[in-house]
Design an enzyme around this catalytic site. Sequence first.
Site, PDB file in Angstrom:
ATOM      1  CB  THR A 165      -0.908  -0.026   1.244  1.00  0.00           C
ATOM      2  OG1 THR A 165      -1.788  -1.145   1.122  1.00  0.00           O
ATOM      3  CG2 THR A 165      -1.747   1.249   1.382  1.00  0.00           C
TER       4      THR A 165
ATOM      5  CB  SER B  81       2.739   7.175  -3.430  1.00  0.00           C
ATOM      6  OG  SER B  81       3.847   7.325  -2.570  1.00  0.00           O
TER       7      SER B  81
ATOM      8  CG  ASP C  81       4.120  -2.780   1.373  1.00  0.00           C
ATOM      9  OD1 ASP C  81       3.821  -1.661   0.912  1.00  0.00           O
ATOM     10  OD2 ASP C  81       3.586  -3.257   2.391  1.00  0.00           O
ATOM     11  N   GLY C  82       6.174  -0.692  -0.013  1.00  0.00           N
ATOM     12  CA  GLY C  82       7.018   0.464   0.287  1.00  0.00           C
ATOM     13  C   GLY C  82       7.401   0.522   1.755  1.00  0.00           C
ATOM     14  CB  ALA C  83       9.709   1.155   3.900  1.00  0.00           C
TER      15      ALA C  83
ATOM     16  N   GLY D 231       2.736   4.441   7.212  1.00  0.00           N
ATOM     17  CA  GLY D 231       2.361   5.829   6.926  1.00  0.00           C
ATOM     18  C   GLY D 231       0.977   5.912   6.300  1.00  0.00           C
ATOM     19  N   GLY D 232       0.624   4.870   5.548  1.00  0.00           N
ATOM     20  CA  GLY D 232      -0.699   4.829   4.907  1.00  0.00           C
ATOM     21  C   GLY D 232      -1.739   4.126   5.767  1.00  0.00           C
TER      22      GLY D 232
ATOM     23  CD  GLU E   5       1.544  -1.664   4.434  1.00  0.00           C
ATOM     24  OE1 GLU E   5       1.374  -0.932   3.464  1.00  0.00           O
ATOM     25  OE2 GLU E   5       2.092  -1.267   5.482  1.00  0.00           O
TER      26      GLU E   5
HETATM   27  C1  5RP Z   1       1.431   2.058   4.111  1.00  0.00           C
HETATM   28  C2  5RP Z   1       2.918   1.937   4.079  1.00  0.00           C
HETATM   29  C3  5RP Z   1       3.620   2.522   2.919  1.00  0.00           C
HETATM   30  O1  5RP Z   1       4.325   1.511   2.263  1.00  0.00           O
HETATM   31  C4  5RP Z   1       4.581   3.571   3.412  1.00  0.00           C
HETATM   32  O2  5RP Z   1       3.859   4.532   4.161  1.00  0.00           O
HETATM   33  C5  5RP Z   1       5.301   4.276   2.248  1.00  0.00           C
HETATM   34  O3  5RP Z   1       4.369   5.016   1.511  1.00  0.00           O
HETATM   35  P1  5RP Z   1       4.772   5.780   0.201  1.00  0.00           P
HETATM   36  O4  5RP Z   1       5.231   4.759  -0.784  1.00  0.00           O
HETATM   37  O5  5RP Z   1       3.508   6.489  -0.217  1.00  0.00           O
HETATM   38  O6  5RP Z   1       5.873   6.755   0.567  1.00  0.00           O
HETATM   39  O7  5RP Z   1       3.541   1.377   4.949  1.00  0.00           O
HETATM   40  O8  5RP Z   1       0.887   1.583   5.303  1.00  0.00           O
END
Ligand code: 5RP
Length: 230
Positions: free
Chosen positions: A29, A31, A84-86, A99-100, A106
């Site tokens: 989840t 961007s 996935d992102g971080a 953050g999301g 996740e």
């Molecule tokens: C969502 C997350 C996202 O992977 C993390 O917040 C990074 O978000 P982005 O790719 O928008 O910077 O952990 O729960």
Amino acid sequence: MTAAETEKKLAAQAAVEYVRDGMIIGLGTGSTAAYAVLKIGERVKQGLSVTATSSSLATEQLARSVNIPLVDFCGVSRLDLTIDGADEIDPQLRAVKGGGGALFREKILAAASETMICIADSSKLAERLGKVKVPVEVLPFAAAFVEKSLADLCSRVVIRQLASGARFVTDQGNCIFDMFFDRPYDPQRLAAALKSIPGVIEHGLFLTEIDLLIVAQGEKVSIRKRPDAS
Ligand code: 5RP
């Protein structure tokens, strides 16, 4: 597109090269993960045969819009790969996520995955964890009790709200507390302390889940393996 968006897209595209026919994959989840979902959608259109499961309702919607075949995770015991992102990641590939607000699902997808790839733009790299808030998903029934317990572990704790002022509600109907720190903390000790508080559902510290980090710095994409990974 900003430099950070270009980096997110490059990292995501490099990660999608790990996706193979027949895999069952977890979709993250945020961007950065969204770029991976769009790229997987392109590959599905070109004939890639995969099944995916999503870490959030938002990602599920995006995946549907690009015709990625989806399966409900409740019937899935293992995943081949999750991308996935971080929000922040250190050289040992220990990360802060959430953050999301999707950290609980996740973390489950990451734990179920044979390989967990974290994708990031260069702003997410940190020598030590401590700059970004650590999100904690909490059962609303225990909100006040948990808030007091969290306050003892950080500099400041804030319940997450939407721009409207309404309380942020996770896909599971829980609330999120964001913990802020004035200085770096010991991730292991903090994770253990958080796990010991009744009412904490999950926290955003991913200390062992990430196998591979794909990070873009400008046009350069590099791949880092977790130092202790086999
Ligand atoms: C969502 C997350 C996202 O992977 C993390 O917040 C990074 O978000 P982005 O790719 O928008 O910077 O952990 O729960």
